[in-house]
Design a protein around this motif. Structure first.
Motif, PDB file in Angstrom:
ATOM      1  N   GLN A 160       0.975  -1.225   0.013  1.00 56.09           N
ATOM      2  CA  GLN A 160      -0.024   0.056   0.117  1.00 56.09           C
ATOM      3  C   GLN A 160       0.781   1.198   0.093  1.00 56.09           C
ATOM      4  OE1 GLN A 160      -2.232   0.630   3.539  1.00 56.09           O
ATOM      5  NE2 GLN A 160      -3.864   1.865   2.469  1.00 56.09           N
ATOM      6  N   GLN A 198      -6.602 -10.874   1.112  1.00 56.64           N
ATOM      7  CA  GLN A 198      -6.513  -9.663   1.823  1.00 56.64           C
ATOM      8  C   GLN A 198      -5.970  -8.553   0.905  1.00 56.64           C
ATOM      9  OE1 GLN A 198      -4.159 -12.109   3.215  1.00 56.64           O
ATOM     10  NE2 GLN A 198      -2.942 -11.677   1.649  1.00 56.64           N
ATOM     11  N   HIS A 199      -6.083  -7.386   0.874  1.00 53.29           N
ATOM     12  CA  HIS A 199      -5.570  -6.106  -0.011  1.00 53.29           C
ATOM     13  C   HIS A 199      -4.032  -6.334  -0.017  1.00 53.29           C
ATOM     14  CE1 HIS A 199      -9.314  -4.290  -0.670  1.00 53.29           C
ATOM     15  NE2 HIS A 199      -9.582  -4.080   0.669  1.00 53.29           N
ATOM     16  N   ARG A 245      -1.478  -6.101   2.948  1.00 51.60           N
ATOM     17  CA  ARG A 245      -2.317  -6.133   4.434  1.00 51.60           C
ATOM     18  C   ARG A 245      -2.237  -7.603   4.859  1.00 51.60           C
ATOM     19  NH1 ARG A 245      -5.969  -1.923   5.246  1.00 51.60           N
ATOM     20  NH2 ARG A 245      -5.039  -0.019   4.271  1.00 51.60           N
ATOM     21  N   ASN A 246      -1.136  -8.233   4.989  1.00 50.96           N
ATOM     22  CA  ASN A 246      -0.929  -9.558   5.281  1.00 50.96           C
ATOM     23  C   ASN A 246      -0.410  -9.832   6.743  1.00 50.96           C
ATOM     24  OD1 ASN A 246       1.397  -8.744   4.380  1.00 50.96           O
ATOM     25  ND2 ASN A 246       1.899 -10.547   3.190  1.00 50.96           N
ATOM     26  N   LYS A 247      -0.934  -9.180   7.649  1.00 48.39           N
ATOM     27  CA  LYS A 247      -0.386  -9.600   8.806  1.00 48.39           C
ATOM     28  C   LYS A 247      -0.561 -11.056   9.582  1.00 48.39           C
ATOM     29  CE  LYS A 247      -0.299  -4.658  10.609  1.00 48.39           C
ATOM     30  NZ  LYS A 247      -0.849  -3.635  11.402  1.00 48.39           N
TER      31      LYS A 247
END
Length: 287
Positions: free
Chosen positions: A9, A46-47, A50-52
């Motif tokens: 992002q 996920q976006h 945004r892969n926590k």
């Protein structure tokens, strides 16, 4: 899906998209290609960037199908051993996996952590009195300070300083190691890099590493099952190419064609994940 853009992002070239994390099965060992097929056994969506928590969810899906005695090594690129350890690596160890990661990069400080009488260098534990040029070899090579032949010689020289791992991690994520014999090794003061005249005394013959301290978490974050850049590492990490092979079967227009937006015209998380999930099931069945 994104056209190969993994910047995450906030960059000018980002496009609206969904990103899918997949767990892919590989052969039981390098060179044994026919021992197990390439199948998707876990996924999260996920976006981009945004892969926590997605990778751990996908890994737990894999574990729902494969028991403890069927879990061995997990090959992943640099993104995964750069997660905060409590979000992925600690739980990965508790599930019984040992990582095989890529530790290249100009930002390498030489060592990632210090614990007991050991240092973690490129994901593997060595006695802390190992020569400094062996510790910094990966960063030196990436920065062009040494040749590839010199780097490989340093990697080979590290082996006699390496701690010996004993088995898989337990259910609490603890690993057990024993120290190598120090007699006959060239040992150096970690602070001054001066050669020691006497062989130092180990505080203990073995070392337990688990998620019980800040420094131990630094170890678990990058801890690998094999020494980086050795022939064994190249063989095991090469199995990660199965993930790229899976992506080709999954996304190409000759297969399920999930990379084609015309095949998934509706918007939103639920629709895209459902569509990708069905495509993954079809792709697995075709193999």
């Amino acid at each position: 899906t994104r056209a190969g853009n993994h910047e995450g992002q906030g960059h000018q070239d980002d496009e609206p998209a969904w990103e899918m994390e997949t767990v892919v099965t590989v052969a039981n060992k390098p060179g044994d290609k026919l021992s197990f097929p390439v199948l998707m056994s876990g996924a999260s969506m996920q976006h981009p960037g945004r892969n926590k928590y997605g990778p751990l969810r996908a890994l737990k899906q894999h574990c729902a199908e494969f028991g403890e005695d069927e879990r061995h090594r997990l090959m992943a690129d640099q993104e995964y051993n750069n997660f905060k350890p409590h979000r992925f690596q600690v739980e990965m160890h508790k599930l019984g996996f040992r990582g095989v990661f890529n530790h290249s990069g100009k930002r390498k400080p030489g060592k990632d952590a210090t614990i007991g009488d050991a240092v973690l260098v490129d994901g593997f534990l060595f006695v802390k009195w190992m020569p400094r040029n062996l510790m910094t070899s990966t960063g030196d090579f990436t920065s062009g300070l040494i040749t590839k032949d010199q780097h490989i010689a340093h990697i080979e020289a590290r082996k006699k300083y390496a701690l010996v791992p004993h088995g898989r991690p337990d259910k609490d994520g603890y690993h057990r190691f024993t120290y190598p014999p120090l007699t006959g090794l060239m040992l150096f003061d970690p602070a001054t890099d001066n050669r020691l005249k006497r062989t130092p005394k180990l505080a203990a013959k073995s070392l337990m590493v688990g998620p019980d301290s800040v420094e131990a978490l630094r170890v678990l974050k990058n801890l690998s099952a094999v020494q980086y850049y050795t022939e064994e590492w190249h063989a095991w990490f090469g199995l990660r190419n199965r993930a790229e092979e899976n992506n080709l079967w999954f996304k190409s227009d000759a297969a399920t064609d999930i990379g084609n937006p015309e095949k998934r015209r509706a918007r939103g998380y639920a629709y895209n994940f459902l569509t990708a999930g069905m495509a993954a099931a079809v792709s697995n069945l075709r193999r």
